[in-house]
Design an enzyme around this catalytic site. Structure first.
Site, PDB file in Angstrom:
ATOM      1  N   TRP A   1     -24.161  -2.883 -62.075  1.00 16.24           N
ATOM      2  CA  TRP A   1     -24.991  -3.284 -60.972  1.00 16.24           C
ATOM      3  C   TRP A   1     -26.613  -3.128 -61.627  1.00 16.24           C
ATOM      4  O   TRP A   1     -27.359  -4.209 -61.591  1.00 16.24           O
ATOM      5  CB  TRP A   1     -24.974  -2.852 -59.888  1.00 16.24           C
ATOM      6  CG  TRP A   1     -23.914  -3.497 -58.980  1.00 16.24           C
ATOM      7  CD1 TRP A   1     -22.655  -2.922 -58.700  1.00 16.24           C
ATOM      8  CD2 TRP A   1     -23.639  -5.023 -58.534  1.00 16.24           C
ATOM      9  NE1 TRP A   1     -21.680  -4.165 -57.923  1.00 16.24           N
ATOM     10  CE2 TRP A   1     -22.562  -5.174 -58.033  1.00 16.24           C
ATOM     11  CE3 TRP A   1     -24.724  -5.957 -58.971  1.00 16.24           C
ATOM     12  CZ2 TRP A   1     -22.126  -6.358 -57.791  1.00 16.24           C
ATOM     13  CZ3 TRP A   1     -24.385  -7.146 -58.285  1.00 16.24           C
ATOM     14  CH2 TRP A   1     -22.823  -7.560 -57.735  1.00 16.24           C
TER      15      TRP A   1
ATOM     16  N   ASP B   1     -32.261   1.001 -56.114  1.00 22.08           N
ATOM     17  CA  ASP B   1     -31.017   0.218 -55.463  1.00 22.08           C
ATOM     18  C   ASP B   1     -30.179   1.527 -54.848  1.00 22.08           C
ATOM     19  O   ASP B   1     -29.364   1.830 -55.857  1.00 22.08           O
ATOM     20  CB  ASP B   1     -30.488  -0.849 -56.337  1.00 22.08           C
ATOM     21  CG  ASP B   1     -29.346  -1.586 -55.601  1.00 22.08           C
ATOM     22  OD1 ASP B   1     -28.868  -0.978 -54.322  1.00 22.08           O
ATOM     23  OD2 ASP B   1     -28.950  -2.404 -56.297  1.00 22.08           O
TER      24      ASP B   1
ATOM     25  N   LYS C   1     -21.806  -1.859 -47.075  1.00 24.68           N
ATOM     26  CA  LYS C   1     -21.391  -0.503 -47.774  1.00 24.68           C
ATOM     27  C   LYS C   1     -21.005   0.336 -46.532  1.00 24.68           C
ATOM     28  O   LYS C   1     -20.263   0.671 -45.879  1.00 24.68           O
ATOM     29  CB  LYS C   1     -21.596  -0.032 -49.064  1.00 24.68           C
ATOM     30  CG  LYS C   1     -22.099  -0.653 -50.020  1.00 24.68           C
ATOM     31  CD  LYS C   1     -21.086  -1.510 -50.524  1.00 24.68           C
ATOM     32  CE  LYS C   1     -21.257  -2.201 -51.937  1.00 24.68           C
ATOM     33  NZ  LYS C   1     -20.551  -3.315 -52.268  1.00 24.68           N
TER      34      LYS C   1
END
Lengths: 365, 365
Positions: free
Chosen positions: B104, B175, B199
């Site tokens: 990511w 992030d 999440k």
């Protein structure tokens, strides 16, 4: 307030009862999976089939050939106001042209100016956004990047006749957010059609974009992946995590429209009855009521009107609430009242609204 | 499949049962409104109070002062990978710095390059993304636009210790999509924190961004409104139609975390127990199992591992399904298995997974 309110909101709008019932059950466990729809992986077979059915339903309802890609995006029309010029102007010979016919098309026009030089080919501001142009007679350069317009002005309650688009040489792009799938139209006249879900399609949080594949060749390289339409076409709307729930509900709504209602011609008949009934009721009230749109451009989806007095409008909102009718507040930019007659608003709900209007007029006007 | 599967998916992940029950009821009619949550107007008093409570819960959980704005955005981390450099580089004296420590953060680094010149201050690729740097020792120019990193690498299962951020002179942007609100951290060390919901926070379709207000002064004028963070702060996350449903569920989840669980310290204790239990089980299997992360950087949220053989991994997925355990497929980029232990995954679910692992190891390894 009685259980179940009749929702005439401009959006998020009403959804079909059968869709709500299926959605309620899916929150705890989807049939066959034992999982909440909210916990389903976007990489699952289940979600792939949801995406496929949503796409197939829209393709079937609109009669779209494989020349068109269908994608499901986030960010609403507001993001598309920026990404459409980002994608389609860099390689065009001439600037895009914008029709400015109301609150939303004026927004689209203003946002495009932050990305590109653009022309305003028609501006309805001097009419107070009460009229629309004839698209067939607009002076659009054939080399223009595209012609952009909003097919139904949600705030003012103006609607183009979707059959009247003519044969414009420049690619035609329409924001159909508030009348998409409300009746048939010549989809093959368009290079791009987009519509966020929260009017006729489902809950807020997802936007459908139909794009003619040949237009994708005009997209310049180097855009951030998420802003490049090719990314979403290439990844079948599953590039990053899509709004799984909103797309699931949208799939149920398009299934309802295709199989329960029976398609866009059947939907059109219902929507025509609803708007005819309401406009007739308002017209019969004579001078007591002013409808925002000039008669020729009255929208079947959004009926924007006023009793001509803020106090009376508020009194009607209160009176309607006693009939479990909600969502009648006009948009903050024009005030007054607005009844939105999206696909899932029933004829019975419209009948209740008409009765409430007549009852109110007898007592207050 | 038995009713209710135990969901270890990397995201969209499990949600608390009490939240699912309230959400199910709200689909048909919200308490006190008689309206489906899917038809509620984003301009209603009800939604304003949902936004306010969601913000207040997050502010309270993180101990954030009014120096920070909290916004709810669409487009996920993928859109923020583009909009962060659009917003924060134009007026900075030096390029932003990126830590590239996994799938990511590598995406974030690549997308930033489409918008701005940027430096990679640390790259974990040569370790196969099995290790993380010490943020305190990185050579970051004080005049850098910002330092960006991903606090938990969801795919590889690596996690920074959030207490170890040091005092970096450049604005720190993280992030935190896959470990946000999973334990306490020094929130005042950050200039911006963002996390998509699917999440620890709610369903896919909404992303939380916490931004230090002073950073907003660095945003250049002329960005499309929807891409300019000031728009969302100014309009209290209600500029265009927000994803009402996703924000409603996120509000319920933050309420659950604050009042039912009792805050981030309590959540941390539960999450520590869960990950300790699972890692101990895997470690006890010795050479039969390989955990992707080097021990020091093991994530409490995502446990990425393999039986070292595609056939065995698939066999375990099938065996786990017999125990109603789902979502164990590793990310397509690294393969293998992954058990995600987000906030709503219960200790009982982890216990079931550990039993299934031991049972499988006895039979197959």
């Amino acid at each position: 307030m009685k259980f179940n309110a009749l929702n005439f909101s401009g959006g998020p709008g009403a959804l079909p009862e059968t869709v709500l019932a299926q959605t309620r059950d899916a929150i705890v466990a989807l049939p066959d999976t034992g999982m909440s729809v909210l916990g389903m992986s976007h990489r699952s077979e289940w979600f792939r089939s949801v995406l496929e059915e949503a796409e197939m339903n829209i393709r079937h309802l609109l009669g779209l050939s494989s020349d068109y890609a269908i994608t499901f995006l986030q960010g609403g029309s507001s993001l598309l106001f920026a990404t459409i010029p980002m994608n389609f102007t860099a390689r065009a010979a001439a600037a895009p042209e914008y029709v400015t016919s109301g609150y939303w098309s004026a927004k689209a026009t203003a946002e495009a100016a932050k990305v590109t030089k653009r022309n305003i080919v028609w501006d309805g501001k001097i009419t107070g956004y009460r009229q629309l142009p004839d698209l067939r007679t607009l002076d659009v350069a054939p080399s223009a990047a595209y012609l952009h317009y909003v097919s139904n002005e949600t705030v003012e309650g103006l609607q183009f006749d979707p059959c009247d688009v003519g044969d414009i040489a420049a690619p035609l792009i329409a924001d159909m957010s508030s009348d998409f799938l409300s009746k048939p139209f010549r989809s093959d006249a368009y290079s791009m059609i987009y519509a966020h879900a929260q009017k006729n399609l489902g809950p807020a949080g997802v936007t459908v974009a139909v794009i003619r594949r040949s237009l994708l060749d005009r997209i310049p390289d180097g855009l951030p992946a998420i802003l490049d339409f090719r990314t979403h076409v290439l990844h079948s709307s599953n590039y990053n995590t899509p709004p799984v729930f909103a797309i699931y509900v949208l799939m149920l709504v398009t299934r309802w429209l295709r199989f329960d209602i029976g398609g866009l011609h059947a939907m059109q008949r219902i929507n025509e009855e609803k708007s005819k009934r309401l406009y007739a009721t308002l017209d019969a009230l004579g001078d007591a009521v002013t409808i925002h749109a000039d008669p020729r451009w009255r929208s079947q989806m959004n009926v924007s009107f006023t009793f001509g007095d803020k106090r009376l409008d508020q009194a009607f909102i209160a009176a309607a609430r006693d009939h479990s009718i909600v969502g009648l507040e006009g948009h903050r930019s024009v005030g007054g009242l607005r009844a939105s007659l999206y696909n899932a608003v029933t004829e019975e709900a419209v009948e209740s609204l008409c009765l409430a209007l007549n009852e109110f007029a007898v007592q207050h006007v």
